[in-house]
Design a protein around this motif. Structure first.
Motif: not given
Length: 248
Positions: A157-160, A168-172, A186-191
């Motif tokens: 989530v910190a990359h979205v 507005t953007g996706i990083i890393d 799965a990574t996006l919703t992991l936490a």
């Protein structure tokens, strides 16, 4: 004068922020090269590459705020989460890059790596055997053939970034490449598993939720020891160990 902010630092790489510029320092030049190429290929909002020198990449900040923060309920709207899902679908529908993502290895190798890591977690007393065994069982659903797609590879989530209901953007993009699209979801919703429905709605395709649950276990099992060895804490609320415990 802008202060220098250390965003991330460990033995493999470091990211610094100075004003609206991020400097990524990486001993793996190939990883920097792949990130630049992935940013150029991705059909979604990304940072702008400002310049590149050996071992250093300078990129612009993206507008908005992070989709969510680890260990805290997300204040982003369901529409913002759906917008993230729609962006991931657009990425997955794009032409597949010619290189694999870090997590896009063949099923047999992934299974072998997972089994070896489970043994280390138990032998080292990092996690109890019953927790590891249960999550290894859950993880089995992810160990199936998949059609490779263009994946971000580390889509937490910190990359979205979002503003209101808009992405507005996706990083890393350092882990981007061809891989299993459900791993990105799965990574996006992991936490934030409670937002999986919003993400799937925006993604707009049939999704095997059991496979996403399996990838939650795979990622958490493989990441726990690495995080500890690089001075991160997988035991904080909402992090990998909480994800593993939820499968019990």
């Amino acid at each position: 004068m802008d202060e220098v902010q250390v965003v991330l630092a460990h033995s493999e790489r470091a990211t610094l922020r100075v004003g609206d510029v991020f400097l990524k320092v990486d001993g793996d030049q190939g990883r920097i090269d792949r990130e630049v190429e992935a940013i150029g290929l991705a059909p979604v909002p990304t940072p702008r590459v400002l310049w590149q020198q050996p071992s250093v990449l300078a990129i612009s900040a993206v507008p908005g705020t992070v989709l969510a923060t680890l260990g805290e309920p997300s204040v982003a709207s369901p529409a913002a989460w759906a917008a993230a899902g729609a962006a991931v679908r657009k990425l997955h529908d794009a032409p597949v890059p010619p290189w694999p993502s870090r997590g896009g290895q063949a099923v047999d190798k992934l299974a072998a790596d997972l089994d070896a890591e489970c043994e280390r977690l138990v032998a080292g007393g990092i996690l109890p055997a019953d927790l590891v065994t249960r999550n290894r069982q859950v993880a089995e659903a992810a160990l199936r053939p998949w059609a490779p797609v263009f994946t971000h590879g580390d889509l937490h989530v910190a990359h979205v970034f979002v503003a209101g209901d808009e992405l507005t953007g996706i990083i890393d993009w350092s882990e981007a490449g061809s891989g299993d699209g459900l791993r990105d979801l799965a990574t996006l919703t992991l936490a934030h598993p409670d937002r999986l429905g919003d993400v799937v709605e925006g993604y707009g395709a049939d999704v095997d939720v059991d496979v996403i649950h399996a990838w939650w276990s795979v990622r958490s099992l493989l990441a726990t020891r690495w995080l500890i060895e690089h001075d991160f804490d997988p035991f904080v609320p909402g992090a990998e160990v909480d994800v593993l415990r939820a499968r019990m």
